[in-house]
Design a protein around this motif. Structure first.
Motif, PDB file in Angstrom:
ATOM      1  N   LEU A  22      10.492 -32.889  32.473  1.00  0.00           N
ATOM      2  CA  LEU A  22      11.187 -33.800  31.568  1.00  0.00           C
ATOM      3  C   LEU A  22      10.828 -35.352  31.610  1.00  0.00           C
ATOM      4  CD1 LEU A  22      13.543 -33.864  29.640  1.00  0.00           C
ATOM      5  CD2 LEU A  22      15.089 -34.659  31.312  1.00  0.00           C
ATOM      6  N   PHE A  34      15.606 -33.882  23.962  1.00  0.00           N
ATOM      7  CA  PHE A  34      14.942 -33.647  25.205  1.00  0.00           C
ATOM      8  C   PHE A  34      13.390 -33.717  24.942  1.00  0.00           C
ATOM      9  CE2 PHE A  34      18.918 -31.674  25.647  1.00  0.00           C
ATOM     10  CZ  PHE A  34      19.297 -32.209  26.829  1.00  0.00           C
ATOM     11  N   GLN A  71      15.098 -37.964  27.948  1.00  0.00           N
ATOM     12  CA  GLN A  71      16.263 -37.428  27.048  1.00  0.00           C
ATOM     13  C   GLN A  71      17.194 -38.425  26.516  1.00  0.00           C
ATOM     14  OE1 GLN A  71      19.152 -35.157  29.203  1.00  0.00           O
ATOM     15  NE2 GLN A  71      19.078 -36.453  31.073  1.00  0.00           N
ATOM     16  N   TYR A  82       9.578 -32.832  26.807  1.00  0.00           N
ATOM     17  CA  TYR A  82       8.995 -32.282  27.833  1.00  0.00           C
ATOM     18  C   TYR A  82       7.290 -32.592  27.981  1.00  0.00           C
ATOM     19  CZ  TYR A  82      13.476 -30.195  28.652  1.00  0.00           C
ATOM     20  OH  TYR A  82      14.750 -29.731  28.845  1.00  0.00           O
TER      21      TYR A  82
END
Length: 195
Positions: free
Chosen positions: A92, A79, A95, A81
């Motif tokens: 986000l 992930f 991913q 961010y």
């Protein structure tokens, strides 16, 4: 002779032949030897010299089972961010996930030669606008808990608008693993986001 008796005799002959062949091919693998010798082998550990010797002297073997390939726990996804807001779904950017993994093997001359691969996807999040993302994938092989192969690969993944996701594939070929017989071998794959 009736049809049912004839069929029963043929099936019984086929099962009998299979049992004899199985007994011939498996006897040396599953016991029947000297108990003291068996105990010594059970307590033995392979030294690097023994592995090297086995590589040069081993007879070709038939691959009866390829080591399993597993996704390492904790590395199934990655992930990214924005703005340091780790864990905030609204922040986000993208991913990555692993969809499938596979391997095949050939055993010969004291080596298991493995081809292994992974298929995954990169998906843009609410704040994502990337057109390219690097997916860091690590393949590793452990024999009896010890790493015998570990390599990290950076896979560029192009995301063409208007798509919000793209698939990636990585295949590693001809990884040779020394094999004496009876070792516990596991192939691991997963995202490795460490620097």
């Amino acid at each position: 002779m009736t049809k049912s008796i004839s069929l029963a005799l043929r099936l019984s002959a086929a099962f009998g032949a299979a049992a004899v062949l199985a007994g011939c091919s498996m006897g040396g693998l599953f016991g029947g030897g000297n108990a003291a010798q068996t105990q010594t082998l059970q307590n033995a550990t392979a030294t690097p010299a023994a592995v090297a010797q086995a590589q040069t002297n081993a007879l070709p073997a038939i691959a009866t089972q390829c080591p399993p390939i597993r996704v390492r726990p904790g590395s199934e996804a990655m992930f990214y961010y924005g703005g340091g807001r780790t864990g905030d779904a609204k922040a986000l950017q993208y991913q990555g996930v692993i969809d499938e993994s596979s391997r095949n093997c050939v055993v010969s001359n004291g080596l298991i030669t493995v081809n292994m691969g992974v298929v995954g996807r990169v998906l843009l999040g609410p704040q994502g606008n990337q057109t390219s993302v690097n997916a860091p994938i690590r393949f590793a092989v452990e024999r009896d808990g010890q790493a015998v192969f570990s390599e990290k690969y950076t896979i560029p993944v192009a995301i063409a608008a208007p798509a919000r996701s793209a698939e990636f594939v990585k295949v590693i070929e001809n990884v040779a693993i020394p094999y004496l017989g009876g070792e516990e071998i596991t192939i691991w794959v997963g995202f490795d986001t460490r620097g």
